[in-house]
Design a protein around this motif. Sequence first.
Motif, PDB file in Angstrom:
ATOM      1  N   LYS A 164       0.813  -1.217   0.000  1.00 34.27           N
ATOM      2  CA  LYS A 164       0.000   0.000   0.000  1.00 34.27           C
ATOM      3  C   LYS A 164       0.849   1.271   0.000  1.00 34.27           C
ATOM      4  CE  LYS A 164      -3.905  -2.177   2.357  1.00 34.27           C
ATOM      5  NZ  LYS A 164      -4.702  -2.246   3.604  1.00 34.27           N
ATOM      6  N   ASP A 165       2.113   1.155   0.372  1.00 40.32           N
ATOM      7  CA  ASP A 165       2.988   2.318   0.536  1.00 40.32           C
ATOM      8  C   ASP A 165       3.383   2.919  -0.821  1.00 40.32           C
ATOM      9  OD1 ASP A 165       3.915   1.611   3.623  1.00 40.32           O
ATOM     10  OD2 ASP A 165       3.615  -0.133   2.345  1.00 40.32           O
ATOM     11  N   SER A 166       3.025   4.177  -1.017  1.00 43.01           N
ATOM     12  CA  SER A 166       3.275   4.820  -2.321  1.00 43.01           C
ATOM     13  C   SER A 166       4.751   5.121  -2.558  1.00 43.01           C
ATOM     14  CB  SER A 166       2.456   6.105  -2.430  1.00 43.01           C
ATOM     15  OG  SER A 166       2.781   6.982  -1.373  1.00 43.01           O
ATOM     16  N   TRP A 167       5.543   5.195  -1.474  1.00 41.11           N
ATOM     17  CA  TRP A 167       6.954   5.581  -1.648  1.00 41.11           C
ATOM     18  C   TRP A 167       7.774   4.563  -2.433  1.00 41.11           C
ATOM     19  CZ3 TRP A 167      10.481   2.196   0.289  1.00 41.11           C
ATOM     20  CH2 TRP A 167      10.134   1.409   1.404  1.00 41.11           C
ATOM     21  N   VAL A 168       7.285   3.311  -2.536  1.00 47.01           N
ATOM     22  CA  VAL A 168       8.076   2.299  -3.264  1.00 47.01           C
ATOM     23  C   VAL A 168       8.273   2.686  -4.729  1.00 47.01           C
ATOM     24  CG1 VAL A 168       7.459   0.377  -1.735  1.00 47.01           C
ATOM     25  CG2 VAL A 168       6.081   0.808  -3.781  1.00 47.01           C
ATOM     26  N   LYS A 169       7.329   3.457  -5.285  1.00 44.52           N
ATOM     27  CA  LYS A 169       7.465   3.878  -6.691  1.00 44.52           C
ATOM     28  C   LYS A 169       8.704   4.759  -6.885  1.00 44.52           C
ATOM     29  CE  LYS A 169       2.534   3.662  -7.643  1.00 44.52           C
ATOM     30  NZ  LYS A 169       1.280   4.401  -7.672  1.00 44.52           N
ATOM     31  N   GLU A 170       9.080   5.469  -5.826  1.00 40.24           N
ATOM     32  CA  GLU A 170      10.247   6.358  -5.910  1.00 40.24           C
ATOM     33  C   GLU A 170      11.561   5.574  -5.975  1.00 40.24           C
ATOM     34  OE1 GLU A 170      10.059   9.429  -2.830  1.00 40.24           O
ATOM     35  OE2 GLU A 170       7.885   9.097  -2.764  1.00 40.24           O
ATOM     36  N   VAL A 171      11.533   4.332  -5.529  1.00 38.52           N
ATOM     37  CA  VAL A 171      12.764   3.513  -5.545  1.00 38.52           C
ATOM     38  C   VAL A 171      12.612   2.301  -6.467  1.00 38.52           C
ATOM     39  CG1 VAL A 171      13.727   4.228  -3.332  1.00 38.52           C
ATOM     40  CG2 VAL A 171      11.995   2.444  -3.374  1.00 38.52           C
ATOM     41  N   GLN A 172      11.658   2.387  -7.375  1.00 36.89           N
ATOM     42  CA  GLN A 172      11.425   1.302  -8.335  1.00 36.89           C
ATOM     43  C   GLN A 172      12.724   0.888  -9.030  1.00 36.89           C
ATOM     44  OE1 GLN A 172       8.536   2.358 -11.299  1.00 36.89           O
ATOM     45  NE2 GLN A 172       9.174   0.756 -12.712  1.00 36.89           N
ATOM     46  N   GLY A 173      12.990  -0.418  -9.043  1.00 42.43           N
ATOM     47  CA  GLY A 173      14.199  -0.939  -9.690  1.00 42.43           C
ATOM     48  C   GLY A 173      15.394  -1.051  -8.767  1.00 42.43           C
TER      49      GLY A 173
ATOM     50  N   GLU B 114      18.291 -11.315  -1.060  1.00 41.79           N
ATOM     51  CA  GLU B 114      18.112 -10.218  -2.013  1.00 41.79           C
ATOM     52  C   GLU B 114      16.640  -9.938  -2.302  1.00 41.79           C
ATOM     53  OE1 GLU B 114      20.364 -10.660  -5.647  1.00 41.79           O
ATOM     54  OE2 GLU B 114      21.912 -11.785  -4.590  1.00 41.79           O
ATOM     55  N   MET B 115      16.345  -8.660  -2.558  1.00 43.12           N
ATOM     56  CA  MET B 115      15.001  -8.257  -2.970  1.00 43.12           C
ATOM     57  C   MET B 115      15.108  -7.029  -3.869  1.00 43.12           C
ATOM     58  SD  MET B 115      13.502  -6.313   0.399  1.00 43.12           S
ATOM     59  CE  MET B 115      12.315  -5.400  -0.590  1.00 43.12           C
ATOM     60  N   VAL B 116      14.003  -6.678  -4.498  1.00 50.01           N
ATOM     61  CA  VAL B 116      13.996  -5.522  -5.390  1.00 50.01           C
ATOM     62  C   VAL B 116      12.661  -4.783  -5.256  1.00 50.01           C
ATOM     63  CG1 VAL B 116      13.162  -6.876  -7.392  1.00 50.01           C
ATOM     64  CG2 VAL B 116      14.421  -4.754  -7.785  1.00 50.01           C
ATOM     65  N   PHE B 117      12.712  -3.456  -5.332  1.00 46.13           N
ATOM     66  CA  PHE B 117      11.490  -2.659  -5.322  1.00 46.13           C
ATOM     67  C   PHE B 117      10.940  -2.567  -6.745  1.00 46.13           C
ATOM     68  CE2 PHE B 117      13.735  -0.989  -1.553  1.00 46.13           C
ATOM     69  CZ  PHE B 117      12.723  -1.125  -0.605  1.00 46.13           C
ATOM     70  N   THR B 118       9.622  -2.587  -6.857  1.00 44.29           N
ATOM     71  CA  THR B 118       8.951  -2.470  -8.157  1.00 44.29           C
ATOM     72  C   THR B 118       7.944  -1.318  -8.092  1.00 44.29           C
ATOM     73  OG1 THR B 118       7.138  -3.933  -7.558  1.00 44.29           O
ATOM     74  CG2 THR B 118       9.128  -4.983  -8.456  1.00 44.29           C
TER      75      THR B 118
ATOM     76  N   LEU C   2      23.574   3.950   3.178  1.00 46.95           N
ATOM     77  CA  LEU C   2      22.395   3.565   2.394  1.00 46.95           C
ATOM     78  C   LEU C   2      22.553   3.842   0.910  1.00 46.95           C
ATOM     79  CD1 LEU C   2      19.626   5.166   4.645  1.00 46.95           C
ATOM     80  CD2 LEU C   2      19.930   2.719   4.275  1.00 46.95           C
ATOM     81  N   PRO C   3      21.793   3.132   0.061  1.00 51.44           N
ATOM     82  CA  PRO C   3      21.740   3.496  -1.353  1.00 51.44           C
ATOM     83  C   PRO C   3      21.157   4.912  -1.475  1.00 51.44           C
ATOM     84  CG  PRO C   3      20.690   1.355  -0.972  1.00 51.44           C
ATOM     85  CD  PRO C   3      20.949   1.949   0.369  1.00 51.44           C
ATOM     86  N   GLN C   4      21.679   5.687  -2.386  1.00 51.58           N
ATOM     87  CA  GLN C   4      21.294   7.091  -2.548  1.00 51.58           C
ATOM     88  C   GLN C   4      19.774   7.292  -2.635  1.00 51.58           C
ATOM     89  OE1 GLN C   4      23.375   9.935  -2.640  1.00 51.58           O
ATOM     90  NE2 GLN C   4      21.403  10.992  -2.565  1.00 51.58           N
ATOM     91  N   ARG C   5      19.102   6.440  -3.402  1.00 55.04           N
ATOM     92  CA  ARG C   5      17.665   6.626  -3.643  1.00 55.04           C
ATOM     93  C   ARG C   5      16.810   6.365  -2.404  1.00 55.04           C
ATOM     94  NH1 ARG C   5      16.301   3.082  -8.614  1.00 55.04           N
ATOM     95  NH2 ARG C   5      14.241   4.048  -8.400  1.00 55.04           N
ATOM     96  N   LEU C   6      17.375   5.631  -1.461  1.00 54.65           N
ATOM     97  CA  LEU C   6      16.616   5.291  -0.257  1.00 54.65           C
ATOM     98  C   LEU C   6      16.729   6.371   0.829  1.00 54.65           C
ATOM     99  CD1 LEU C   6      14.829   2.880   0.302  1.00 54.65           C
ATOM    100  CD2 LEU C   6      16.775   1.689   1.297  1.00 54.65           C
ATOM    101  N   ILE C   7      17.750   7.226   0.708  1.00 60.68           N
ATOM    102  CA  ILE C   7      18.016   8.236   1.750  1.00 60.68           C
ATOM    103  C   ILE C   7      16.820   9.175   1.994  1.00 60.68           C
ATOM    104  CG2 ILE C   7      19.473  10.224   2.368  1.00 60.68           C
ATOM    105  CD1 ILE C   7      21.830   8.667   1.046  1.00 60.68           C
ATOM    106  N   PRO C   8      16.214   9.769   0.943  1.00 61.13           N
ATOM    107  CA  PRO C   8      15.075  10.660   1.197  1.00 61.13           C
ATOM    108  C   PRO C   8      13.902   9.948   1.880  1.00 61.13           C
ATOM    109  CG  PRO C   8      15.792  10.809  -1.102  1.00 61.13           C
ATOM    110  CD  PRO C   8      16.547   9.686  -0.489  1.00 61.13           C
ATOM    111  N   ILE C   9      13.721   8.677   1.545  1.00 58.44           N
ATOM    112  CA  ILE C   9      12.623   7.890   2.140  1.00 58.44           C
ATOM    113  C   ILE C   9      12.849   7.751   3.644  1.00 58.44           C
ATOM    114  CG2 ILE C   9      11.377   5.676   2.091  1.00 58.44           C
ATOM    115  CD1 ILE C   9      11.275   7.044  -0.651  1.00 58.44           C
TER     116      ILE C   9
END
Length: 407
Positions: free
Chosen positions: A200-209, A232-236, A299-306
Amino acid sequence: MSEKIAVIGGGPAGMIAAGFAGSRGKNVTLIEKNNKLGKKLFITGKGRCNITNATPIDNFFDNVTTNKDFMYSGFYSFTNEDIINLLKSYGLNVKIERGNRVFPFTDKSDDVIKVFEKFLINNNVKILLNMEVKDIYKDKEEFIIKFKNKDTLRFQKIILATGGKSYPSTGSTGEGYKFAKKLGHSLIPLRPSLVPIEVKDSWVKEVQGLSLKNVNLTSYIEDRKIHEEFGEMVFTHYGISGPIVLSMSNYINKYKNKNIKLAIDLKPALSEEKLDSRILRDFEKYKNKQIKNVLKNLLPQRLIPIIIKKVEINEEKPVNQITRTERIKLVYTLKNLFLTFKKFRPIEEAIITSGGVSTQEINSSTMESKIVSGLYFAGEIIDVDALTGGYNLQIAYSTGYLAGTNI
């Protein structure tokens, strides 16, 4: 004249069942609706075919998540070594990779299918391709099979090895369940398994891939821990996928209409105390820098703002101004990045189908129906499933072997 046996479904379970029935001198016909055998097998292991797992057979039960006791006779009657030896007897060598996964030495699933085809031909199995079954019913001591092309054939015994409902493009459209139900069997509701998860969390779209390695994923239902997986896992765009997510789906698909939460531990190697010490060192080292720049080491760069947003800190705040309370909240968030489960991706996207013909109605030593004499089952149509790593294919071979040798 010997009794006629039909095996419906040309996947791994059906081919093994037909081959072993034929090896006992039976009059066997293998019926497949596709234009070739093993279509789903062809895509397993990303086209390389994860044949089985090389772990000792006793360990297989730890990887079967639905009705493991049903597989006792099957796994010990036809083991992982038996399938490897069968392939080797036809000249196909194998290799063992990470997680004890067994692959053909050639890395081609097509080579495994070719062995199975030779196995069928050598055991005088008649193969009917492009024959889609429309209906099956029993007339006294015979099974009458009606085909979409209006042909009708009669058999004394049949093995249903029609697969599940995942990957319908390979022919697994769930028709076998309808036949089983019509013949009097109970069906356990079908569920996708080994499948990506929507959140349900909309923030995953920001880290897609974005892929994460060496993380821990834990599932909770109303604050009760269900299961955890490391890897291992991946955001979609819709949620999460990857090896540990697929495995997790197998454990939580048994719960309906519950409040399922998932938590990612981004630093599982560090306790909260050690992680706090590590962050304190970074803060001391870069005390005049902004928090968004200091977290780059962690952290990975894209995850920092989250993360910063969840901790409710201004991203431009210098770390020497961050309070102890904010720091403790940062540590907790890194160890517990929560996601709210929405639903599984459709069953068509699942690797396997969970549910199917009830194991209570099948003799686990012979795979014969306890309800209909002369009817046998093999493979994914049965309500048994396991984790990734070759275990589900071994279920197919082992149940196929029992059906083929006992019919």
